[in-house]
Design a protein around this motif. Structure first.
Motif, PDB file in Angstrom:
ATOM      1  N   VAL A   1     -37.341 -19.047  -9.167  1.00 29.15           N
ATOM      2  CA  VAL A   1     -36.532 -19.892  -8.221  1.00 29.15           C
ATOM      3  C   VAL A   1     -36.418 -21.065  -9.006  1.00 29.15           C
ATOM      4  N   LEU A   2     -35.253 -21.529  -9.080  1.00 34.38           N
ATOM      5  CA  LEU A   2     -34.899 -22.842  -9.637  1.00 34.38           C
ATOM      6  C   LEU A   2     -34.407 -23.822  -8.739  1.00 34.38           C
ATOM      7  N   GLU A   3     -35.238 -25.144  -8.680  1.00 37.94           N
ATOM      8  CA  GLU A   3     -35.083 -26.252  -7.565  1.00 37.94           C
ATOM      9  C   GLU A   3     -35.003 -27.471  -8.395  1.00 37.94           C
ATOM     10  N   GLY A   4     -34.476 -28.424  -7.558  1.00 36.23           N
ATOM     11  CA  GLY A   4     -34.221 -29.530  -8.008  1.00 36.23           C
ATOM     12  C   GLY A   4     -33.891 -30.747  -7.277  1.00 36.23           C
ATOM     13  N   SER A   5     -33.861 -31.738  -7.713  1.00 37.99           N
ATOM     14  CA  SER A   5     -33.546 -33.316  -7.000  1.00 37.99           C
ATOM     15  C   SER A   5     -32.585 -34.014  -7.594  1.00 37.99           C
TER      16      SER A   5
ATOM     17  N   THR B   1     -33.498 -34.061 -11.449  1.00 42.23           N
ATOM     18  CA  THR B   1     -34.873 -33.159 -11.943  1.00 42.23           C
ATOM     19  C   THR B   1     -34.692 -31.596 -11.719  1.00 42.23           C
ATOM     20  N   ARG B   2     -34.926 -30.738 -12.627  1.00 42.43           N
ATOM     21  CA  ARG B   2     -34.787 -29.482 -12.485  1.00 42.43           C
ATOM     22  C   ARG B   2     -36.100 -28.745 -12.717  1.00 42.43           C
ATOM     23  N   GLN B   3     -36.574 -27.570 -12.197  1.00 35.85           N
ATOM     24  CA  GLN B   3     -37.787 -26.895 -12.602  1.00 35.85           C
ATOM     25  C   GLN B   3     -37.403 -25.285 -12.053  1.00 35.85           C
TER      26      GLN B   3
ATOM     27  N   ARG C   1     -35.897 -33.497 -16.976  1.00 32.77           N
ATOM     28  CA  ARG C   1     -35.046 -34.458 -16.120  1.00 32.77           C
ATOM     29  C   ARG C   1     -33.837 -34.996 -17.072  1.00 32.77           C
ATOM     30  N   PHE C   2     -32.801 -35.289 -16.367  1.00 26.86           N
ATOM     31  CA  PHE C   2     -31.699 -35.606 -17.002  1.00 26.86           C
ATOM     32  C   PHE C   2     -31.230 -36.695 -16.323  1.00 26.86           C
TER      33      PHE C   2
END
Length: 295
Positions: free
Chosen positions: A78-82, A93-95, A109-110
């Protein structure tokens, strides 16, 4: 107990709607657009099965268990982010998480600005797709090494060979890699990716001077057969093309094959690196520099 579909054989992933930390619903369109674009780009990576946005977006605004999401959608990753917006400054932010264990495989982080939102979307999707391909590839290799020994399939043998084929520093390492791939091909003689990894192993062994170029050319019939077979897998095209350019005496054919691979998956680091190397062989220096910088 949450029920869901059986996991597909190849790695599977869902991209969840990113969390809006700005507390401003007016920016939802921007966030949803970034995620939808990301799903579209990641779906072009042939070895990853990606769930459609119509399925993953049902979790928008919900606090969810990634284990339940993985089970419900039938995905391993699962790829999640904010996303947080302050003025024209954007922080993302993605993980990438293994759903069943909660283990974070990759995070980044971008930061950027919204002055050119389309360029920003391109940067985010390119970098995420590139990271996803490589991190899932090596996560799958590690998972396969831990699989029960009585459930050995061509796919699992191929996965175990992936990290070995990336760096072959000795004849013993080459023999180990080829053994895994030959066992995979004994189970599935038409497995194009296993053949391509054999080619890659020969080429890397020659580059490391673990074998002579003449010894490495044992892979030449495989490379020729793959390119004659109208392949559509970008890594198969890349490995066979790079071999032809480096060892097969046909640099133009090899470069054309890699350019075809790049058109299929332009965000693959492995494709871009090979394109840069082969471009340098052919004195296409500017194109080679652009590919290397992109990678």
């Amino acid at each position: 107990m949450v029920d869901g579909p059986t996991l597909p054989q190849k790695p599977s992933a869902a991209v969840l709607p990113f969390t809006n930390l700005t507390a401003d619903g007016a920016t939802d369109y921007l966030i949803d657009g970034i995620v939808a674009d990301l799903i579209s780009v990641v779906s072009r990576v042939p070895r990853i099965f990606v769930i459609a946005s119509s399925s993953s977006f049902k979790y928008k605004g919900e606090v969810v268990s990634l284990r339940d999401v993985g089970t419900e959608l039938g995905v391993r990753y699962v790829l999640e982010g904010s996303i947080q917006l302050a003025g024209d400054q954007l922080r993302i932010t993605r993980q990438l998480v293994e759903a069943q264990t909660g283990h974070t495989i990759w995070s980044e982080r971008f930061a950027g600005t919204t002055q050119d939102v389309f360029a920003l979307q391109d940067q985010i999707t390119e970098r995420t797709a590139a990271a996803l391909e490589l991190n899932v590839m090596f996560a799958e290799a590690g998972r396969s090494r831990q699989a029960p020994t009585d459930d050995v399939r061509a796919y699992d043998l191929c996965l175990q060979a992936v990290p070995l084929a990336m760096r072959v520093s000795s004849k013993a390492a080459l023999a180990q890699t080829l053994d895994l791939l030959d066992r995979a091909l004994a189970l599935d003689p038409d497995y194009a990716y296993a053949k391509a990894l054999k080619i890659r192993a020969y080429m890397m062994a020659a580059a490391a001077r673990a074998v002579t170029h003449d010894e490495a050319r044992e892979g030449l019939p495989l490379a020729q057969a793959l390119l004659d077979g109208r392949q559509s897998d970008p890594l198969v095209l890349t490995y066979a093309g790079h071999f032809m350019a480096y060892l097969g005496g046909e640099p133009d054919l090899g470069y054309r094959s890699i350019q075809q691979a790049k058109s299929i998956n332009p965000n693959s680091v492995l494709v871009r690196v090979s394109s840069a190397c082969c471009g340098a062989y052919l004195v296409y220096y500017q194109a080679a520099i652009e590919d290397a910088e992109f990678a």
